[in-house]
Write a protein that holds these residues in place. Structure first.
Motif, short mmCIF file in Angstrom:
data_model
loop_
_atom_site.label_atom_id
_atom_site.label_comp_id
_atom_site.label_asym_id
_atom_site.label_seq_id
_atom_site.Cartn_x
_atom_site.Cartn_y
_atom_site.Cartn_z
N TRP A 237 33.88 -46.56 9.29
CA TRP A 237 34.05 -44.77 9.85
C TRP A 237 33.27 -44.83 10.68
O TRP A 237 32.02 -45.25 10.90
CB TRP A 237 33.58 -43.93 8.63
CG TRP A 237 34.54 -44.87 7.59
CD1 TRP A 237 34.69 -45.59 6.46
CD2 TRP A 237 36.04 -44.62 7.22
NE1 TRP A 237 35.55 -46.26 6.00
CE2 TRP A 237 36.22 -45.12 6.55
CE3 TRP A 237 36.92 -44.19 7.99
CZ2 TRP A 237 38.03 -45.30 5.62
CZ3 TRP A 237 38.62 -44.04 7.57
CH2 TRP A 237 38.53 -44.45 6.40
N GLU A 238 33.54 -43.53 11.85
CA GLU A 238 32.85 -42.54 12.68
C GLU A 238 32.28 -41.11 12.04
O GLU A 238 33.45 -40.72 11.29
CB GLU A 238 33.49 -43.00 13.67
CG GLU A 238 33.91 -44.34 14.53
CD GLU A 238 32.58 -44.84 14.88
OE1 GLU A 238 31.23 -44.31 14.53
OE2 GLU A 238 32.01 -46.11 14.63
N MET B 192 30.99 -49.95 3.05
CA MET B 192 30.32 -48.27 3.85
C MET B 192 29.75 -49.09 4.86
O MET B 192 28.29 -49.01 4.48
CB MET B 192 30.69 -46.98 3.43
CG MET B 192 31.99 -46.71 2.26
SD MET B 192 31.67 -44.94 2.10
CE MET B 192 32.51 -44.34 3.46
N LYS B 193 30.02 -48.94 6.09
CA LYS B 193 29.38 -48.64 7.62
C LYS B 193 29.55 -47.54 8.01
O LYS B 193 30.87 -46.96 8.57
CB LYS B 193 29.68 -50.24 8.22
CG LYS B 193 28.60 -49.88 9.59
CD LYS B 193 28.84 -50.92 10.30
CE LYS B 193 28.38 -51.10 11.85
NZ LYS B 193 28.68 -51.73 12.57
N VAL B 194 28.17 -46.28 8.23
CA VAL B 194 28.89 -45.58 8.31
C VAL B 194 27.53 -45.35 9.44
O VAL B 194 26.69 -45.51 9.51
CB VAL B 194 29.01 -43.76 7.69
CG1 VAL B 194 30.01 -44.92 6.52
CG2 VAL B 194 27.78 -44.23 6.56
N PRO B 195 27.41 -43.87 10.78
CA PRO B 195 27.37 -43.34 11.23
C PRO B 195 25.82 -42.96 11.38
O PRO B 195 25.93 -42.48 9.38
CB PRO B 195 27.44 -42.39 12.28
CG PRO B 195 29.13 -42.48 12.11
CD PRO B 195 28.85 -43.24 10.53
N GLU B 196 23.89 -43.20 11.31
CA GLU B 196 23.53 -42.81 10.22
C GLU B 196 23.49 -40.79 9.93
O GLU B 196 22.62 -40.54 9.62
CB GLU B 196 21.93 -42.93 11.04
CG GLU B 196 21.38 -42.38 12.77
CD GLU B 196 19.94 -43.15 12.70
OE1 GLU B 196 19.47 -43.53 12.45
OE2 GLU B 196 20.15 -42.47 14.32
N MET C 250 24.77 -46.83 18.98
CA MET C 250 24.64 -45.90 17.54
C MET C 250 23.94 -46.31 16.59
O MET C 250 24.24 -47.66 16.25
CB MET C 250 26.44 -45.53 17.75
CG MET C 250 26.03 -44.63 15.96
SD MET C 250 27.85 -44.07 15.60
CE MET C 250 27.64 -42.70 16.84
N LYS C 251 23.06 -45.97 15.85
CA LYS C 251 22.64 -46.43 14.74
C LYS C 251 23.43 -46.34 13.57
O LYS C 251 24.42 -45.25 13.24
CB LYS C 251 21.63 -46.19 14.30
CG LYS C 251 20.23 -46.79 15.89
CD LYS C 251 19.25 -45.91 14.68
CE LYS C 251 18.07 -46.77 16.22
NZ LYS C 251 16.68 -45.81 15.79
N TYR C 252 23.68 -47.73 12.87
CA TYR C 252 24.32 -46.99 11.43
C TYR C 252 23.64 -47.25 10.19
O TYR C 252 22.45 -48.20 10.16
CB TYR C 252 25.48 -48.48 11.46
CG TYR C 252 26.39 -48.31 12.57
CD1 TYR C 252 27.23 -47.39 12.30
CD2 TYR C 252 26.10 -48.35 13.37
CE1 TYR C 252 28.56 -47.21 13.67
CE2 TYR C 252 27.29 -48.47 14.70
CZ TYR C 252 28.37 -47.78 14.70
OH TYR C 252 29.16 -47.48 15.87
N LYS C 253 23.99 -46.64 9.60
CA LYS C 253 23.86 -47.05 7.47
C LYS C 253 24.61 -47.61 6.57
O LYS C 253 25.69 -47.74 7.31
CB LYS C 253 23.16 -45.67 6.90
CG LYS C 253 22.20 -44.85 7.89
CD LYS C 253 21.81 -43.86 6.83
CE LYS C 253 22.58 -42.79 6.31
NZ LYS C 253 21.91 -41.23 6.21
N TYR C 254 24.30 -48.36 6.07
CA TYR C 254 24.86 -48.95 4.88
C TYR C 254 25.06 -48.25 3.36
O TYR C 254 24.08 -48.45 3.57
CB TYR C 254 24.96 -50.59 4.98
CG TYR C 254 25.27 -50.75 6.37
CD1 TYR C 254 26.51 -51.50 6.35
CD2 TYR C 254 23.89 -50.60 6.69
CE1 TYR C 254 26.03 -52.19 8.24
CE2 TYR C 254 24.23 -51.26 9.10
CZ TYR C 254 25.00 -51.83 8.33
OH TYR C 254 25.08 -52.75 10.51
N TYR C 255 26.75 -48.32 3.06
CA TYR C 255 26.22 -47.56 1.46
C TYR C 255 27.48 -48.78 0.52
O TYR C 255 27.99 -49.18 0.86
CB TYR C 255 27.17 -46.25 1.41
CG TYR C 255 26.18 -45.08 1.96
CD1 TYR C 255 25.03 -44.68 1.13
CD2 TYR C 255 25.98 -44.59 3.43
CE1 TYR C 255 24.17 -43.18 1.96
CE2 TYR C 255 25.67 -43.74 4.01
CZ TYR C 255 24.57 -42.93 3.37
OH TYR C 255 23.62 -42.52 3.04
#
Length: 88
Positions: free
Chosen positions: A81-82, A20-24, A1-6
């Motif tokens: 988070w997922e 936060m690290k969340v799914p893309e 799964m790829k993630y994005k960071y905010y």
């Protein structure tokens, strides 16, 4: 799964930030929709620097995606988070 960071920022006479690290699939709008909910709970934020020393009204400032490879973020703690967490 790829993630994005905010990075989410807020202030109350003092500046705060939350990483936060969340799914893309999660967008900035999805994050803003969490105001007042567990994901953006004020206790998750960390102090950036002290303001004038007294509490004020809590306000969310900004949310933006960050480049995790930028060295300025390497020592930051990221809440993970997922996608299901954003559907509550």
């Amino acid at each position: 799964m790829k993630y994005k960071y905010y990075r989410v920022s807020a202030n109350s006479m003092t500046s705060y930030e939350l990483f936060m690290k969340v799914p893309e699939s999660i967008t900035e709008e999805d994050i803003w929709n969490q105001k007042g909910e567990e994901i953006l709970c004020g206790s998750r934020f960390t102090e950036v620097y002290e303001g004038f020393g007294s509490g004020g009204d809590w306000e969310y400032d900004d949310v933006h995606e960050i480049d995790i490879n930028d060295s300025c973020w390497k020592n930051k703690k990221f809440d993970e988070w997922e996608e299901e967490d954003f559907k509550k």
